[in-house]
Design a protein around this motif. Structure first.
Motif, PDB file in Angstrom:
ATOM      1  N   THR A   1       7.830   2.433   2.583  1.00  0.00           N
ATOM      2  CA  THR A   1       6.702   1.640   2.133  1.00  0.00           C
ATOM      3  C   THR A   1       6.577   1.634   0.610  1.00  0.00           C
ATOM      4  OG1 THR A   1       4.296   1.449   2.359  1.00  0.00           O
ATOM      5  CG2 THR A   1       5.204   3.665   2.422  1.00  0.00           C
ATOM      6  N   ALA A   2       5.849   0.660   0.111  1.00  0.00           N
ATOM      7  CA  ALA A   2       5.547   0.598  -1.315  1.00  0.00           C
ATOM      8  C   ALA A   2       4.263   1.355  -1.634  1.00  0.00           C
ATOM      9  CB  ALA A   2       5.415  -0.857  -1.756  1.00  0.00           C
ATOM     10  N   ILE A   3       3.577   1.855  -0.612  1.00  0.00           N
ATOM     11  CA  ILE A   3       2.314   2.572  -0.801  1.00  0.00           C
ATOM     12  C   ILE A   3       2.608   4.002  -1.245  1.00  0.00           C
ATOM     13  CG2 ILE A   3       0.214   3.410   0.313  1.00  0.00           C
ATOM     14  CD1 ILE A   3       0.466   1.057   2.269  1.00  0.00           C
ATOM     15  N   GLU A   4       2.112   4.347  -2.428  1.00  0.00           N
ATOM     16  CA  GLU A   4       2.266   5.706  -2.914  1.00  0.00           C
ATOM     17  C   GLU A   4       1.494   6.642  -1.993  1.00  0.00           C
ATOM     18  OE1 GLU A   4       4.113   6.910  -5.437  1.00  0.00           O
ATOM     19  OE2 GLU A   4       4.851   4.917  -5.968  1.00  0.00           O
ATOM     20  N   PRO A   5       2.054   7.787  -1.664  1.00  0.00           N
ATOM     21  CA  PRO A   5       1.378   8.692  -0.733  1.00  0.00           C
ATOM     22  C   PRO A   5       0.134   9.318  -1.336  1.00  0.00           C
ATOM     23  CG  PRO A   5       3.322   9.731  -1.638  1.00  0.00           C
ATOM     24  CD  PRO A   5       3.331   8.305  -2.126  1.00  0.00           C
TER      25      PRO A   5
END
Length: 195
Positions: A82-86
């Protein structure tokens, strides 16, 4: 179509990216592709070994697909790609690994191979490695102050500590059995014979 190759499902709503992942992996794995969350759930069956799951998809998000996979007790490993930073919300999520885009071919292959290996472990060891992956990810992404102030991170560390104690006890018990001693002797003999 039955195959001896591991089966990977790519759940990615960007067709160009899904097709790129497929082209990178199809020589090594039996690859299926789903372009949204609903298709992903329809494609997952007992033959899927690893799911590469995007978190942000229209309609049914990757987070909801992941929840459904775990609720159905499907026996597959899941890597979020994903492109979502954790953030600390990942602590409670049921994935096995987490990759932030862009992801290279070697990274994809490495995570799939690691997850395939983990699928041979018992549940306790699988949980340990999934939690350890989350800790490593958060250690890289968050400052020490952020980690110290997070209740989720504290729970993660506590659970890892408990699992580590259980695993140490299990290993110690195994090393005490005659079967494990014989296995070690056999492995030693085999490695000497190979030299």
């Amino acid at each position: 179509m039955a195959t001896d190759r591991p089966s990977v499902l790519i759940a990615e709503d960007e067709p160009d990216l899904a097709n790129l992942y497929t082209s990178r992996l199809e020589e090594r794995y039996d690859v299926r592709t789903a372009y949204d969350g609903t298709e992903a759930l329809e494609a997952i069956d007992g033959d899927i070994d690893v799911v590469l799951l995007d978190r942000r998809m229209p309609g049914l998000s990757g987070d909801l697909v992941l929840e459904t996979i775990r609720e159905r007790n499907l026996d597959c490993r899941v890597a979020m790609v994903t492109a979502i930073e954790p953030d600390f919300d990942i602590v409670e999520m049921g994935f096995d690994d987490y990759l932030v885009k862009p992801v290279s071919k070697p990274e994809l292959i490495e995570v799939i191979d690691q997850l395939l290996l983990r699928s041979t472990y018992d549940e306790q060891l699988q949980e340990f490695f999934a939690l350890a992956s989350k800790k490593v990810l958060l250690d890289r992404q968050k400052t020490e102050a952020e980690r110290k102030s997070s209740e989720e991170y504290a729970r993660l560390e506590d659970r890892l500590a408990v699992l580590r104690v259980h695993l140490d006890e299990t290993v110690a018990d195994l090393l005490e059995t005659d079967d494990s001693k014989q296995l070690c002797r056999d492995l030693t003999r085999e490695s000497i014979a190979d030299e």
